[in-house]
Design an enzyme around this catalytic site. Structure first.
Site, PDB file in Angstrom:
ATOM      1  N   SER A  83       0.675  -1.325  -0.030  1.00 50.01           N
ATOM      2  CA  SER A  83       0.007  -0.192  -0.121  1.00 50.01           C
ATOM      3  C   SER A  83       0.950   1.225  -0.016  1.00 50.01           C
ATOM      4  O   SER A  83       1.656   1.568   0.897  1.00 50.01           O
ATOM      5  CB  SER A  83      -0.917  -0.048   1.283  1.00 50.01           C
ATOM      6  N   ASN A  84       0.559   2.196  -0.939  1.00 47.93           N
ATOM      7  CA  ASN A  84       1.317   3.551  -0.931  1.00 47.93           C
ATOM      8  C   ASN A  84       0.629   4.446   0.055  1.00 47.93           C
ATOM      9  O   ASN A  84       1.453   5.071   0.684  1.00 47.93           O
ATOM     10  CB  ASN A  84       1.068   4.280  -2.408  1.00 47.93           C
TER      11      ASN A  84
END
Ligand SMILES: *Cc1c(COP(=O)(O)O)cnc(C)c1O
Length: 338
Positions: A83-84
């Site tokens: 996840s960014n």
């Protein structure tokens, strides 16, 4: 924002965490090859920072400001192992001296690379759950970790997936104010499609609301990378409704100029179709612009395919919101080797 026409909106507090305004650039060679007569512009939200890069920092500027105002010293959030949003939260936490706990979905033996590597280097506490356990128990997991930190004397703020909530919506309302100036400088006055990737919907929601508030001559096209159009239409409306309730009062009913396109999801979240991988290579060599296989590659592929099929009509200009994702690209080396 035209404060005079919306006198009842109170601006939310904001922390300066990213490098805004971001550049607005014309992609000359991409326009020639893929524009079918349109000029293709890119809003460089991949340049919001070197490590806190991408769209999530715009939302975190408002969410973390709110959390701090509530006296919180700990951030809890969740997402996929690459996840960014979780990476951005981990690094922002380190920058501000806050504790961060990440609830990640994935293989507990996942290789320490890309965003996940940065999470741990930034000192976030990480717990990984299988997709099944994560999907079935996420609200419980969030609550359990919140109670755990509370029992140690900390105060937690829980950030939902992707930072997509009523507070995070501000991030792209604010980006629309930048875009209004970008349009003015580039002399874009005709109705213009603006394309972004949609994963948790907050970027699309903020852009749609922002476009309505600043009267941007634009339609926001969210290119879905996971769920279908019905899901995103609902999610965008829910986030905007919650924003209205919190900041504008119930009598404000903006018409949201937005549509979701769900034809470019490919094999599924995080998995890119071969055409997308080819396009990532091509755009990198053509313009020095790096797309990623999870979000921006699919959205860009959707944009050029729609342009080829006159899906946007015959616009003079098209704007792509580059929402970041470089570390997700680096975690898919195997897929990108020819
Ligand atoms: C999260 C993310 C998106 C999607 O934004 P949402 O607001 O979650 O829809 C797009 N691109 C990148 C690189 C992202 O990290």
């Amino acid at each position: 924002m035209r404060a005079s026409s919306f006198p009842r909106i109170d601006r939310a507090p904001r922390l300066a965490l990213g490098n805004m305004s971001t550049p607005f650039q014309l992609l000359e060679r991409v326009s020639e090859r893929y524009g079918h007569g349109a000029r293709i512009w890119v809003k460089r939200d991949d340049m919001t920072g070197s490590v806190v890069t991408g769209n999530k920092v715009r939302k975190l500027e408002y969410i973390v400001a709110h959390a701090k105002a509530q006296g919180c010293d700990t951030l809890i959030t969740c997402g996929a192992v690459q996840s960014n949003h979780c990476r951005a939260t981990a690094i922002v936490g380190a920058q501000l001296g806050m504790k961060v706990h990440l609830i990640l979905r994935g293989d507990p033996e996942a290789p320490l690379e890309g965003n996940y590597l940065l999470d741990t280097l930034a000192g976030a506490n990480v717990s990984i759950y299988t997709a099944e356990e994560y999907q079935q128990t996420l609200p419980d997991l969030m609550r359990q970790w919140d109670e755990h930190y509370a029992s140690e004397g900390h105060k937690c703020w829980q950030i939902p997936t992707g930072g997509s909530d009523d507070i995070g919506v501000w991030g792209y309302v604010n980006a629309c104010e930048e875009l209004a100036l970008d349009f003015e400088r580039a002399r874009i006055t005709a109705h213009t499609p603006i394309v972004c990737a949609s994963g948790s919907g907050g970027t699309q929601a903020g852009l749609a609301l922002g476009a309505a508030l600043v009267d941007l001559p634009a339609t926001i096209y969210g290119v879905a990378v996971c769920d279908d159009a019905a899901y995103f239409d609902e999610k965008v409306k829910a986030d905007v409704d919650a924003w209205i309730k919190r900041y504008a009062g119930d009598s404000f009913h903006p018409v949201l100029p937005t549509r979701t396109i769900d034809r470019y999801i490919g094999p599924g979240y995080g998995k890119a179709q071969p055409e997308v991988l080819n396009l990532i290579r091509e755009i990198a060599s053509l313009e020095g612009l790096f797309l990623d296989p999870v979000y921006t590659g699919k959205a860009f592929f959707g944009m050029v395919t729609e342009l080829a099929n006159s899906g946007f009509g015959k616009p003079r200009d098209v704007v792509f919101i580059h929402t970041g994702g470089i570390f997700g690209l680096l975690a898919q080396c195997d897929e990108l080797i020819m």
